[in-house]
Enzyme design. Structure first.
Site, short mmCIF file in Angstrom:
data_model
loop_
_atom_site.label_atom_id
_atom_site.label_comp_id
_atom_site.label_asym_id
_atom_site.label_seq_id
_atom_site.Cartn_x
_atom_site.Cartn_y
_atom_site.Cartn_z
N LYS A 83 4.45 -3.21 -4.15
CA LYS A 83 3.20 -2.59 -2.81
C LYS A 83 3.91 -2.70 -1.82
O LYS A 83 4.70 -3.45 -1.52
CB LYS A 83 1.84 -4.15 -2.88
CG LYS A 83 0.41 -3.49 -2.98
CD LYS A 83 -0.91 -4.64 -2.84
CE LYS A 83 -1.75 -4.08 -1.93
NZ LYS A 83 -2.42 -5.44 -1.87
C1 E4P Z 1 -5.96 -4.73 -1.92
O1 E4P Z 1 -5.51 -4.50 -2.45
C2 E4P Z 1 -5.80 -5.42 -0.29
O2 E4P Z 1 -5.02 -6.01 -0.19
C3 E4P Z 1 -7.52 -6.04 -0.35
O3 E4P Z 1 -8.73 -5.84 -0.80
C4 E4P Z 1 -7.84 -6.08 1.09
O4 E4P Z 1 -8.91 -6.79 1.26
P1 E4P Z 1 -10.01 -7.51 2.91
O5 E4P Z 1 -9.56 -6.98 3.55
O6 E4P Z 1 -11.12 -7.98 2.61
O7 E4P Z 1 -8.10 -8.07 3.17
#
Ligand code: E4P
Length: 217
Positions: A83
């Site tokens: 990522k």
């Molecule tokens: C996933 O890849 C993201 O990091 C995550 O969905 C972020 O979610 P949040 O905005 O609830 O922290």
């Protein structure tokens, strides 16, 4: 639409995987911090539980650091997806890691133009954050629809991974908008099965069946 679990908690991942509901997992540094465990250890364990893609995020923000950390993470297991943040160095690192056949999820996407850049950099996944846009009184789901239209216009293979999902309606709307994947907190995945009429109907069936005194098997 594929379902990824948006968590670094191994017990939740195991449970949801056992239901047959999981196609993959996403983690981020905040989710790993909540797990209270070492990042490398937790990613290794999750990769053993699920066969599908497991996103693990780099901590570096410079190109060389992202390449070094990305290669390290990709070596943990063959289902790791690296990522990378949606920054110019992140897009450059995306292009490089994709040339090495390493899967990449470009994260922290908040605009259709950012998603266009990620597709041009060869990203395997783009992660638009719905909930964080909604938090600012913007329309997170409109972003999913815009990206879907742009990717379809040009035949981009990058999968749209709807992220920052906060409730069941986000899941339904993301599916209607044509997201390829939704990454969903475990509690929200469980809540998708709930309906008051299901509970009421089941209660009635059990009561009527008990009244007959019959058994099965
Ligand atoms: C996933 O890849 C993201 O990091 C995550 O969905 C972020 O979610 P949040 O905005 O609830 O922290």
């Amino acid at each position: 639409m594929k379902f990824f679990a948006d968590t670094a908690i191994a017990e939740d991942i195991r449970e949801l995987n056992d239901y047959g509901l999981l196609d993959g997992v996403t983690t981020n540094p905040s989710l790993v911090a909540k797990s209270g465990r070492s990042f490398v250890e937790v990613v290794g364990e999750i990769c053993q539980i699920v066969d599908g893609p497991v996103s693990a995020e780099v901590a570096a923000t410079d190109y060389d650091g992202m390449i070094r950390e990305g290669r390290f993470l990709a070596a943990i297991a063959n289902n790791v997806v690296v990522k990378l943040p949606l920054t110019l160095p992140g897009l450059k690192a995306c292009r490089r890691l994709r040339q090495e056949a390493i899967a990449v999820n470009v994260t922290l996407c908040f605009s259709a133009n950012q998603a266009l850049l990620a597709a041009k950099a060869g990203a395997s996944y783009i992660s638009p954050f719905i909930g964080r846009l909604d938090d600012l009184n913007l329309d997170g789901m409109a972003l999913i629809r815009d990206i879907r239209a742009i990717y379809d216009n040009y035949g981009f293979a990058t999968e749209i991974l709807a992220a920052s999902i906060r409730h069941a309606n986000h899941v339904k709307e993301a599916a209607l908008a044509g997201a390829d994947v939704a990454t969903i907190p475990p509690a929200v995945i469980r809540s998708l099965a709930n309906h008051a009429l299901t509970d009421k109907g089941l209660e009635q069936f059990i009561a009527d069946w008990a009244a007959t005194g019959q058994t099965i098997g």
